[in-house]
Design a protein around this motif. Structure first.
Motif, short mmCIF file in Angstrom:
data_model
loop_
_atom_site.label_atom_id
_atom_site.label_comp_id
_atom_site.label_asym_id
_atom_site.label_seq_id
_atom_site.Cartn_x
_atom_site.Cartn_y
_atom_site.Cartn_z
N VAL A 111 18.19 3.00 -45.00
CA VAL A 111 19.55 3.24 -44.54
C VAL A 111 20.26 2.67 -43.41
CG1 VAL A 111 19.47 5.77 -45.80
CG2 VAL A 111 18.80 5.24 -43.44
N GLY A 112 19.40 1.70 -42.98
CA GLY A 112 20.06 0.95 -41.82
C GLY A 112 19.53 1.39 -40.38
N VAL A 113 18.39 1.93 -40.33
CA VAL A 113 18.02 2.58 -38.94
C VAL A 113 16.93 1.62 -38.56
CG1 VAL A 113 16.95 4.20 -37.72
CG2 VAL A 113 18.65 4.71 -39.27
N GLN A 114 17.02 0.88 -37.58
CA GLN A 114 15.90 -0.04 -36.83
C GLN A 114 15.26 0.51 -35.64
OE1 GLN A 114 14.91 -2.64 -38.57
NE2 GLN A 114 16.18 -2.30 -40.45
N SER A 115 14.18 0.16 -35.51
CA SER A 115 13.46 0.54 -34.18
C SER A 115 13.75 -0.35 -32.93
CB SER A 115 11.81 0.64 -34.46
OG SER A 115 11.28 -0.55 -34.78
N ILE A 116 13.56 0.14 -31.84
CA ILE A 116 13.78 -0.68 -30.63
C ILE A 116 12.43 -0.58 -29.77
CG2 ILE A 116 15.34 -1.02 -28.56
CD1 ILE A 116 17.48 0.36 -29.92
N GLU A 117 11.73 -1.51 -29.99
CA GLU A 117 10.42 -1.37 -29.35
C GLU A 117 10.18 -2.55 -28.22
OE1 GLU A 117 7.24 0.36 -31.88
OE2 GLU A 117 8.43 -0.81 -33.27
N PRO A 118 10.67 -2.60 -27.12
CA PRO A 118 10.58 -3.66 -26.14
C PRO A 118 9.03 -3.81 -25.70
CG PRO A 118 11.33 -1.99 -24.84
CD PRO A 118 11.32 -1.37 -26.37
N ARG A 119 8.76 -5.13 -25.62
CA ARG A 119 7.27 -5.53 -25.24
C ARG A 119 7.38 -5.86 -23.87
NH1 ARG A 119 6.00 -9.89 -29.64
NH2 ARG A 119 8.13 -10.31 -28.90
N PRO A 120 6.26 -5.65 -23.20
CA PRO A 120 5.97 -6.07 -21.74
C PRO A 120 6.38 -7.62 -21.60
CG PRO A 120 4.13 -4.86 -22.27
CD PRO A 120 4.90 -5.04 -23.76
N GLY A 121 7.32 -7.85 -20.62
CA GLY A 121 7.87 -8.93 -20.20
C GLY A 121 9.26 -9.27 -20.80
N ASP A 122 9.79 -8.32 -21.68
CA ASP A 122 10.94 -8.48 -22.33
C ASP A 122 12.18 -8.25 -21.39
OD1 ASP A 122 9.78 -9.30 -24.88
OD2 ASP A 122 10.40 -7.45 -25.78
N GLU A 123 13.19 -8.81 -21.61
CA GLU A 123 14.50 -8.69 -20.68
C GLU A 123 15.06 -7.24 -20.82
OE1 GLU A 123 18.69 -10.47 -19.44
OE2 GLU A 123 17.39 -11.44 -21.18
N PHE A 124 15.17 -6.78 -19.91
CA PHE A 124 15.53 -5.15 -19.85
C PHE A 124 17.29 -5.42 -20.09
CE2 PHE A 124 17.63 -1.74 -17.66
CZ PHE A 124 17.39 -0.60 -18.35
N ASP A 125 17.52 -4.64 -21.12
CA ASP A 125 18.71 -4.37 -21.69
C ASP A 125 19.41 -3.02 -21.31
OD1 ASP A 125 21.31 -4.40 -23.10
OD2 ASP A 125 20.38 -5.35 -24.77
#
Length: 202
Positions: free
Chosen positions: A140-154
């Motif tokens: 239904v269009g829901v996606q997870s947000i899973e930042p990894r270590p080192g990713d830019e903070f948004d």
């Protein structure tokens, strides 16, 4: 034979001023109405009546147009409300329909004999159900947000819950993800909770 004198001869003769007053014009002889003025007044009256009739017709036409426009707008509002309700029902139906299989798997898991199930098999079952739930949400269009270590903070997709020293990670970047976030298209349903690296203390 004796002639009887007419009594009218005994009355005094009215003056010219009295006669003028009796005729309705004390200032002079009786004036006559100009026929052209009568025609002009009648023409002006006819023109005024025609103008009034024209304005009344225009007002009636404007009222009719307003009534039709109001009815059309009310019908549009009613259709828009019904369309909104139907769209909401279809959206709910799509989400609930995708979740029914997950509920079925939960029911099957709860019917298992706990005395005959190992911790490992229970964890495998829970993992399978979670995977199925994630697939249902993705449908239904829901996606997870899973930042990894080192990713830019948004800041629009991540929520910083702490600042921690993190070796090998630039200050201000993701150090660790504590809770997965979710988005629906461009809309963030829930930001991912994460820690942010800070500069090492000197």
């Amino acid at each position: 034979m004796w002639n009887k004198k007419d009594k009218s001869e005994d009355r005094p003769r009215p003056s010219d001023e009295e006669l003028a007053h009796a005729s309705g014009d004390a200032g002079g002889p009786v004036s006559q109405v100009d026929p052209e003025e009568i025609v002009a007044h009648e023409d002006a009256r006819a023109a005024l009546e025609a103008r009034i009739a024209s304005l009344e017709a225009e007002a009636a036409e404007a009222r009719e147009k307003y009534t039709r426009a109001l009815a059309d707008f009310q019908n549009y509002q009613r259709r828009a409300l019904e369309n909104e309700k139907e769209a909401r029902r279809q959206g709910i139906t799509a989400v609930v329909g995708s979740m029914l299989g997950v509920l079925d798997n939960f029911d099957l898991a709860l019917k298992q004999d706990a005395t005959k199930s190992s911790a490992e098999s229970i964890l495998q079952g829970v993992s399978m159900i979670r995977s199925m739930l994630a697939q249902s949400l993705a449908s239904v269009g829901v996606q997870s947000i899973e930042p990894r270590p080192g990713d830019e903070f948004d800041p629009h997709r991540h929520e910083a819950v702490a600042q921690v020293p993190a070796e090998g990670i630039e200050p201000g970047r993701i150090a660790a993800c504590y809770q997965t976030g979710y988005s629906l298209g461009d809309r963030v349903l829930r930001p991912a909770k994460a820690s942010v690296s800070r500069a090492a203390e000197q």
